[in-house]
Structures are given as structure tokens and as C-alpha cells.
Design a protein around this motif. Sequence first.
Motif, PDB file in Angstrom:
ATOM      1  N   MET A 100     -22.112   3.454   0.677  1.00  0.00           N
ATOM      2  CA  MET A 100     -21.191   2.880  -0.298  1.00  0.00           C
ATOM      3  C   MET A 100     -21.189   1.361  -0.230  1.00  0.00           C
ATOM      4  O   MET A 100     -21.147   0.675  -1.258  1.00  0.00           O
ATOM      5  N   GLU A 101     -21.261   0.817   0.972  1.00  0.00           N
ATOM      6  CA  GLU A 101     -21.276  -0.644   1.119  1.00  0.00           C
ATOM      7  C   GLU A 101     -22.542  -1.233   0.497  1.00  0.00           C
ATOM      8  O   GLU A 101     -22.496  -2.283  -0.149  1.00  0.00           O
ATOM      9  N   ASP A 102     -23.668  -0.553   0.689  1.00  0.00           N
ATOM     10  CA  ASP A 102     -24.908  -1.014   0.057  1.00  0.00           C
ATOM     11  C   ASP A 102     -24.818  -0.933  -1.466  1.00  0.00           C
ATOM     12  O   ASP A 102     -25.288  -1.834  -2.175  1.00  0.00           O
ATOM     13  N   ARG A 103     -24.202   0.119  -1.942  1.00  0.00           N
ATOM     14  CA  ARG A 103     -24.068   0.277  -3.391  1.00  0.00           C
ATOM     15  C   ARG A 103     -23.158  -0.807  -3.970  1.00  0.00           C
ATOM     16  O   ARG A 103     -23.392  -1.313  -5.066  1.00  0.00           O
ATOM     17  N   VAL A 104     -22.126  -1.148  -3.219  1.00  0.00           N
ATOM     18  CA  VAL A 104     -21.238  -2.235  -3.661  1.00  0.00           C
ATOM     19  C   VAL A 104     -22.020  -3.534  -3.808  1.00  0.00           C
ATOM     20  O   VAL A 104     -21.858  -4.278  -4.777  1.00  0.00           O
ATOM     21  N   GLY A 105     -22.897  -3.811  -2.845  1.00  0.00           N
ATOM     22  CA  GLY A 105     -23.716  -5.020  -2.941  1.00  0.00           C
ATOM     23  C   GLY A 105     -24.619  -5.000  -4.158  1.00  0.00           C
ATOM     24  O   GLY A 105     -24.756  -6.015  -4.860  1.00  0.00           O
ATOM     25  N   ASP A 106     -25.221  -3.842  -4.437  1.00  0.00           N
ATOM     26  CA  ASP A 106     -26.094  -3.733  -5.613  1.00  0.00           C
ATOM     27  C   ASP A 106     -25.307  -3.917  -6.917  1.00  0.00           C
ATOM     28  O   ASP A 106     -25.756  -4.621  -7.828  1.00  0.00           O
ATOM     29  N   LEU A 107     -24.132  -3.287  -6.979  1.00  0.00           N
ATOM     30  CA  LEU A 107     -23.311  -3.423  -8.187  1.00  0.00           C
ATOM     31  C   LEU A 107     -22.845  -4.869  -8.371  1.00  0.00           C
ATOM     32  O   LEU A 107     -22.794  -5.381  -9.492  1.00  0.00           O
ATOM     33  N   GLY A 108     -22.491  -5.525  -7.276  1.00  0.00           N
ATOM     34  CA  GLY A 108     -22.073  -6.923  -7.374  1.00  0.00           C
ATOM     35  C   GLY A 108     -23.192  -7.812  -7.889  1.00  0.00           C
ATOM     36  O   GLY A 108     -22.968  -8.702  -8.712  1.00  0.00           O
ATOM     37  N   ASP A 109     -24.414  -7.568  -7.409  1.00  0.00           N
ATOM     38  CA  ASP A 109     -25.558  -8.349  -7.886  1.00  0.00           C
ATOM     39  C   ASP A 109     -25.828  -8.071  -9.361  1.00  0.00           C
ATOM     40  O   ASP A 109     -26.157  -8.995 -10.132  1.00  0.00           O
ATOM     41  N   ARG A 110     -25.701  -6.817  -9.759  1.00  0.00           N
ATOM     42  CA  ARG A 110     -25.900  -6.479 -11.176  1.00  0.00           C
ATOM     43  C   ARG A 110     -24.871  -7.172 -12.058  1.00  0.00           C
ATOM     44  O   ARG A 110     -25.211  -7.711 -13.117  1.00  0.00           O
ATOM     45  N   ALA A 111     -23.624  -7.174 -11.599  1.00  0.00           N
ATOM     46  CA  ALA A 111     -22.571  -7.831 -12.383  1.00  0.00           C
ATOM     47  C   ALA A 111     -22.856  -9.321 -12.538  1.00  0.00           C
ATOM     48  O   ALA A 111     -22.730  -9.891 -13.629  1.00  0.00           O
ATOM     49  N   ALA A 112     -23.274  -9.967 -11.445  1.00  0.00           N
ATOM     50  CA  ALA A 112     -23.581 -11.401 -11.510  1.00  0.00           C
ATOM     51  C   ALA A 112     -24.754 -11.667 -12.444  1.00  0.00           C
ATOM     52  O   ALA A 112     -24.744 -12.629 -13.222  1.00  0.00           O
ATOM     53  N   ASP A 113     -25.779 -10.821 -12.390  1.00  0.00           N
ATOM     54  CA  ASP A 113     -26.946 -10.990 -13.270  1.00  0.00           C
ATOM     55  C   ASP A 113     -26.566 -10.817 -14.735  1.00  0.00           C
ATOM     56  O   ASP A 113     -27.028 -11.583 -15.595  1.00  0.00           O
ATOM     57  N   HIS A 114     -25.736  -9.837 -15.033  1.00  0.00           N
ATOM     58  CA  HIS A 114     -25.327  -9.607 -16.424  1.00  0.00           C
ATOM     59  C   HIS A 114     -24.506 -10.781 -16.951  1.00  0.00           C
ATOM     60  O   HIS A 114     -24.685 -11.209 -18.096  1.00  0.00           O
ATOM     61  N   ILE A 115     -23.621 -11.274 -16.133  1.00  0.00           N
ATOM     62  CA  ILE A 115     -22.793 -12.414 -16.557  1.00  0.00           C
ATOM     63  C   ILE A 115     -23.671 -13.638 -16.819  1.00  0.00           C
ATOM     64  O   ILE A 115     -23.518 -14.335 -17.835  1.00  0.00           O
ATOM     65  N   GLU A 116     -24.592 -13.885 -15.910  1.00  0.00           N
ATOM     66  CA  GLU A 116     -25.477 -15.049 -16.067  1.00  0.00           C
ATOM     67  C   GLU A 116     -26.362 -14.895 -17.307  1.00  0.00           C
ATOM     68  O   GLU A 116     -26.598 -15.873 -18.035  1.00  0.00           O
ATOM     69  N   ARG A 117     -26.841 -13.700 -17.554  1.00  0.00           N
ATOM     70  CA  ARG A 117     -27.713 -13.474 -18.704  1.00  0.00           C
ATOM     71  C   ARG A 117     -26.963 -13.686 -20.018  1.00  0.00           C
ATOM     72  O   ARG A 117     -27.447 -14.373 -20.921  1.00  0.00           O
ATOM     73  N   VAL A 118     -25.770 -13.095 -20.129  1.00  0.00           N
ATOM     74  CA  VAL A 118     -25.012 -13.200 -21.377  1.00  0.00           C
ATOM     75  C   VAL A 118     -24.596 -14.647 -21.652  1.00  0.00           C
ATOM     76  O   VAL A 118     -24.804 -15.180 -22.742  1.00  0.00           O
ATOM     77  N   PHE A 119     -24.023 -15.293 -20.652  1.00  0.00           N
ATOM     78  CA  PHE A 119     -23.548 -16.654 -20.877  1.00  0.00           C
ATOM     79  C   PHE A 119     -24.696 -17.665 -20.942  1.00  0.00           C
ATOM     80  O   PHE A 119     -24.529 -18.760 -21.476  1.00  0.00           O
ATOM     81  N   GLY A 120     -25.862 -17.295 -20.410  1.00  0.00           N
ATOM     82  CA  GLY A 120     -27.039 -18.130 -20.617  1.00  0.00           C
ATOM     83  C   GLY A 120     -27.438 -18.143 -22.086  1.00  0.00           C
ATOM     84  O   GLY A 120     -27.805 -19.194 -22.642  1.00  0.00           O
ATOM     85  N   LYS A 121     -27.368 -16.976 -22.744  1.00  0.00           N
ATOM     86  CA  LYS A 121     -27.652 -16.918 -24.178  1.00  0.00           C
ATOM     87  C   LYS A 121     -26.605 -17.684 -24.981  1.00  0.00           C
ATOM     88  O   LYS A 121     -26.936 -18.362 -25.965  1.00  0.00           O
ATOM     89  N   VAL A 122     -25.352 -17.579 -24.558  1.00  0.00           N
ATOM     90  CA  VAL A 122     -24.296 -18.335 -25.240  1.00  0.00           C
ATOM     91  C   VAL A 122     -24.560 -19.834 -25.135  1.00  0.00           C
ATOM     92  O   VAL A 122     -24.392 -20.590 -26.102  1.00  0.00           O
ATOM     93  N   GLU A 123     -24.999 -20.257 -23.959  1.00  0.00           N
ATOM     94  CA  GLU A 123     -25.289 -21.681 -23.757  1.00  0.00           C
ATOM     95  C   GLU A 123     -26.426 -22.145 -24.673  1.00  0.00           C
ATOM     96  O   GLU A 123     -26.374 -23.248 -25.233  1.00  0.00           O
ATOM     97  N   ASP A 124     -27.441 -21.309 -24.829  1.00  0.00           N
ATOM     98  CA  ASP A 124     -28.553 -21.667 -25.719  1.00  0.00           C
ATOM     99  C   ASP A 124     -28.058 -21.834 -27.159  1.00  0.00           C
ATOM    100  O   ASP A 124     -28.474 -22.764 -27.873  1.00  0.00           O
ATOM    101  N   ILE A 125     -27.185 -20.934 -27.593  1.00  0.00           N
ATOM    102  CA  ILE A 125     -26.658 -21.024 -28.962  1.00  0.00           C
ATOM    103  C   ILE A 125     -25.819 -22.285 -29.129  1.00  0.00           C
ATOM    104  O   ILE A 125     -25.924 -23.010 -30.130  1.00  0.00           O
ATOM    105  N   LEU A 126     -24.990 -22.579 -28.126  1.00  0.00           N
ATOM    106  CA  LEU A 126     -24.145 -23.776 -28.214  1.00  0.00           C
ATOM    107  C   LEU A 126     -24.972 -25.056 -28.129  1.00  0.00           C
ATOM    108  O   LEU A 126     -24.583 -26.083 -28.700  1.00  0.00           O
ATOM    109  N   ASP A 127     -26.108 -25.001 -27.430  1.00  0.00           N
ATOM    110  CA  ASP A 127     -26.986 -26.171 -27.394  1.00  0.00           C
ATOM    111  C   ASP A 127     -27.492 -26.493 -28.796  1.00  0.00           C
ATOM    112  O   ASP A 127     -27.554 -27.669 -29.193  1.00  0.00           O
ATOM    113  N   GLY A 128     -27.861 -25.454 -29.544  1.00  0.00           N
ATOM    114  CA  GLY A 128     -28.279 -25.672 -30.923  1.00  0.00           C
ATOM    115  C   GLY A 128     -27.153 -26.238 -31.766  1.00  0.00           C
ATOM    116  O   GLY A 128     -27.357 -27.162 -32.576  1.00  0.00           O
ATOM    117  N   SER A 129     -25.952 -25.708 -31.575  1.00  0.00           N
ATOM    118  CA  SER A 129     -24.797 -26.225 -32.317  1.00  0.00           C
ATOM    119  C   SER A 129     -24.506 -27.668 -31.937  1.00  0.00           C
ATOM    120  O   SER A 129     -24.183 -28.502 -32.793  1.00  0.00           O
TER     121      SER A 129
END
Length: 373
Positions: A223-252
Motif C-alpha cells: 500500500m505504501e508503494d502504491r501511495v507513492g505511485d499514485l502521488g507521482d501520477r497526480a503530480a504528473d497530471h497536474i504538471e501536464r494540464v497546467f503546462g498546456k494552460v501555460e502554453d495557451i496563456l503565453d499565446g494570449s
Amino acid sequence: MPRIAFAVVTLLVCACLGSAQESDPHAPKQHVSDADDKESKPNKEAKPSKAELAQAALAKAEERHKDALKQATDAMDELEDFITKFDKGHDPTKIAEDIQGQTEKAMESDEKDADEVFHKHLANLRNAEAGTSLDGLEAQARKAARDIQQQSRRKEREMRKALEHMSKGKQAEAKGLRREAKKAARASLKAARELEKAQRHAGVKEHVFEGEMDHNEHVSEGMEDRVGDLGDRAADHIERVFGKVEDILDGSSDRIGFAADRRAESDRQAVKDARSHAEAVAATDRAARAKAAAKSHQDNSKSAGNTTHAADSTPAEAATGTSAIGLAIAPGSDLSGVEVVGLCCLFALSALLALRLAAARSREGIREAPLLG
């Protein structure tokens, strides 16, 4: 003989009965102590034995371990649900549009005020009154134009600040869920160790509680290992989504900056035009006043010439010079204000000389008249 024997037996029985009656006063005391024993006996039976205490501790340890496993599982499920909902509910394009719209709405009042201030200073420069310093008015208008451009730059910064705030908020939320899930997984491992200890004291066979401990330890670590994997996935998803937002705002931001540069260039040109208009109005006013003054001097010189009737060439030359000056300052000439004033002074000097010559000739004619007679 038989009668004697019967009598002896009778006496012995009576003696025995008498001794029994003498011992009766002690009988109630014996019954009281028996009652006390009976009353104290339940208390001795209510006190649990070591085996019973060990079994009760084992039951509590099993319950705590069960609860710890449930809490760890629920914490991991909550972290996984966060990832799923984040992916479904966070469209980069919509987030960028919301950030831009909220920023523009928040700055709408400030931009309107800056625009009004600029047009006010621009009107003051364009409609400057005679004698007003154009340099000061122009400086105020240019500063107001720069303030408008700064508002656009500020809009870009505010959008990036909003993006950063939103991204950090989601990252903090994911880290909090990860921290709680990891804590719950470690708590389940601790509960498993307490359960092993309780099983040992309860007399559970060694191979049984050691096997369960190995299993529980494996589950908790998993379970502790799974928590680490889920935490990394959450961080990657957040970075990916807001990275796209940043690209759009750069154009704006690029579009906003380009529009701000064009507006700044237009405002600077408007300030130049207003300065030129103010200078043209001032020059026209000066020329009109100079022309009016020249015309007044010209009228005065003509009136003086009609009364003097000068006979020699010098007054005529003066009149000719005066006429030339009048022609020089006539409408349509390209003379500046300073040149017009200089010509007016020359015109006045010529008229004065003509009048003095005419007066001198007049006096000479009066003195010579008796000789001619």
C-alpha cells in the motif's frame, strides 16, 4: 446381663447427644463463614485470568488492524479519485479562458481610468492656451500613454500569477492526500505488528502468527508503494494540464503585448499630433497679432504722409521703403513671428524718419518765404 448392656448403650447415646448440643452454639458461626465464602466466591470468579486478558487484547488488536487497513485503503482510493476527477474536470483551454476572463474583469476599471487620464492630458495639450508650456503638457500626456501600456503588461503578470496560484493549490491538495495515505499505510503496518504481539501472548501458534505477520507486512508495504505511485501520477497530471494552460496563456500574452505595443505607438503619435496642432495654433495666433500691428502702423504712416506733402526724393524713398515693408508682411508671406516684429520696427522707424524730414522741410519753407516776396 442383656438389660445391663442395653442401659450402658443408652447412657452412651445420651452423652453423645449432650456433647452435640453443647457444640451447637458454634454451629451458626460456621454457617456465617460459609455465607461469607459464598459471597466472596463470585468476586474471585469475576477477575479474568491471564489467558482471558490475552484473548481480549487479541480481539482489540485484530479490530485496530482491521480499521487501519480500511483507513489506508480509503486514503488510497481518495487519492486515486482525485486523479480521475482532475483529468475529467480540468480542460486546459477552459482554464486558460477563465483565467484571462477573470483577469480582464478585475482590471477593467483600472484600464478605463488610465484611458480617461490619457485622453484628458491629450486634450489639454491639443487645446493649450497661449503662453502655456507645451513641454509640460506633452510630458504629462506621454506619461499617461506609458501608464496604459503598463496596464497591459500588468495584465500579463496577473494571468501568470493566477495560473501559478491555481497550480500550486492543486499540487498542495495532491501532496496532502499522498501524505495522509502514506501515513495510513504506515499505521496499518504498526497495527499488524501489535497484532502479532497480541497473538504471541494469546498463545497462537508461532507459524500461524508469523505467517499472518508476513502477509500483513507485505500488504502494508504494498500500500505504501502504491501511495507513492499514485502521488507521482497526480503530480504528473497536474504538471501536464497546467503546462498546456501555460502554453495557451503565453499565446494570449503575446497577443496582448502586440496590441499594447501598437496602442503605445498610436498614443505617441497622437501626442506628437497634439503638440504640432498646439504649435500651429500658437503660430497662427502670433502671425495674426503681428499682422494687425503692422496694419495699424501702415495706416498711421499713410495718414502722416498725406499731411506732410514731402517734395524731395528722401521722403519718397522712405515711403517706398514703407510700402516695401507693408508688402513684406502682407498676407501669404512666409515670414516668422520674429521677422514680422523686426519688419514692424523697421516700418515704424522709416515712418518716423519721413515725418521728421517733412517737418524740417516745412520749417525751411516758412523761413525762406519773406525773401521770395
